[in-house]
Design a protein around this motif. Structure first.
Motif, short mmCIF file in Angstrom:
data_model
loop_
_atom_site.label_atom_id
_atom_site.label_comp_id
_atom_site.label_asym_id
_atom_site.label_seq_id
_atom_site.Cartn_x
_atom_site.Cartn_y
_atom_site.Cartn_z
N PHE A 51 0.83 -1.21 0.00
CA PHE A 51 0.00 0.00 0.00
C PHE A 51 0.87 1.26 0.00
O PHE A 51 0.81 2.06 0.93
CB PHE A 51 -0.93 -0.01 1.23
N ARG A 53 0.65 4.02 -1.47
CA ARG A 53 -0.09 5.28 -1.50
C ARG A 53 -0.46 5.79 -0.11
O ARG A 53 -0.60 6.98 0.10
CB ARG A 53 -1.36 5.10 -2.34
N ILE A 54 -0.61 4.89 0.86
CA ILE A 54 -1.09 5.33 2.18
C ILE A 54 0.03 5.64 3.15
O ILE A 54 -0.21 6.18 4.22
CB ILE A 54 -2.05 4.29 2.81
N TYR A 55 1.28 5.29 2.82
CA TYR A 55 2.37 5.49 3.78
C TYR A 55 2.81 6.95 3.82
O TYR A 55 3.29 7.50 2.84
CB TYR A 55 3.56 4.61 3.47
N GLU A 57 1.35 9.65 3.59
CA GLU A 57 0.59 10.63 2.81
C GLU A 57 -0.43 11.32 3.70
O GLU A 57 -1.05 10.71 4.56
CB GLU A 57 -0.14 9.91 1.67
N PHE A 59 -3.84 12.52 4.64
CA PHE A 59 -5.17 12.06 4.26
C PHE A 59 -6.19 12.83 5.08
O PHE A 59 -6.15 12.79 6.30
CB PHE A 59 -5.30 10.55 4.51
N VAL A 74 -12.39 6.39 0.63
CA VAL A 74 -11.91 5.13 1.19
C VAL A 74 -12.44 3.95 0.38
O VAL A 74 -11.71 2.99 0.11
CB VAL A 74 -12.29 5.00 2.68
N MET A 77 -10.32 2.81 -2.47
CA MET A 77 -8.96 2.38 -2.18
C MET A 77 -8.83 0.86 -2.18
O MET A 77 -9.82 0.13 -2.07
CB MET A 77 -8.51 2.97 -0.84
N TYR A 88 -6.42 3.11 4.92
CA TYR A 88 -6.39 4.41 4.24
C TYR A 88 -5.26 5.30 4.73
O TYR A 88 -4.99 6.34 4.15
CB TYR A 88 -7.73 5.13 4.39
N ARG A 89 -4.57 4.89 5.80
CA ARG A 89 -3.47 5.71 6.31
C ARG A 89 -2.50 4.82 7.07
O ARG A 89 -2.89 3.91 7.79
CB ARG A 89 -4.01 6.77 7.26
N LYS A 91 1.20 5.69 9.15
CA LYS A 91 2.25 6.66 9.47
C LYS A 91 2.72 6.44 10.90
O LYS A 91 1.99 5.89 11.72
CB LYS A 91 1.75 8.09 9.30
#
Length: 111
Positions: A51, A53-55, A57, A59, A74, A77, A88-89, A91
């Motif tokens: 994934f 795109r979700i690291y 980023e 949101f 969501v 995704m 979706y996220r 971090k």
């Protein structure tokens, strides 16, 4: 399922000095315990790979764009293979800023 229900109970009955309740936020959270740092690095690496795109980023959550727009974003995704879970996220948790500032890897992530 236990973590969101526990969190909702805490907010509704214990309050812990909180002034607002985020039902959507609590229903999208859970706790994942990893055996050790080596396994954590493997999990982080795999999530980044599957994934990207979700690291890290930014949101916008439902409090910024509204629940309807949030759910539509969501829904589009990528799901975790073999499940209906849509991450979706991903971090490092903000509690890890000092640790990361010293060049050490985060031990806590928001996923």
């Amino acid at each position: 399922v236990l973590k969101p229900l526990q969190s909702l109970f805490n907010k509704m009955f214990i309050r812990r000095g909180q002034t607002s309740v985020s039902i959507v936020g609590d229903m999208t959270r859970a706790t994942l315990l990893i055996k050790d740092e080596e396994n954590l690095r493997g999990v982080v690496s795999r999530i980044e790979e599957l994934f990207p795109r979700i690291y890290g980023e930014q949101f916008d959550g439902p409090d910024k764009i509204g629940v309807d727009m949030f759910l539509h974003q969501v829904f589009k995704m990528k799901k975790i293979p073999g499940s209906d879970i849509i991450p979706y996220r991903f971090k490092p948790n903000s509690s890890q800023k000092e640790r990361m500032g010293k060049g050490e890897a985060s031990l806590y992530y928001n996923f």
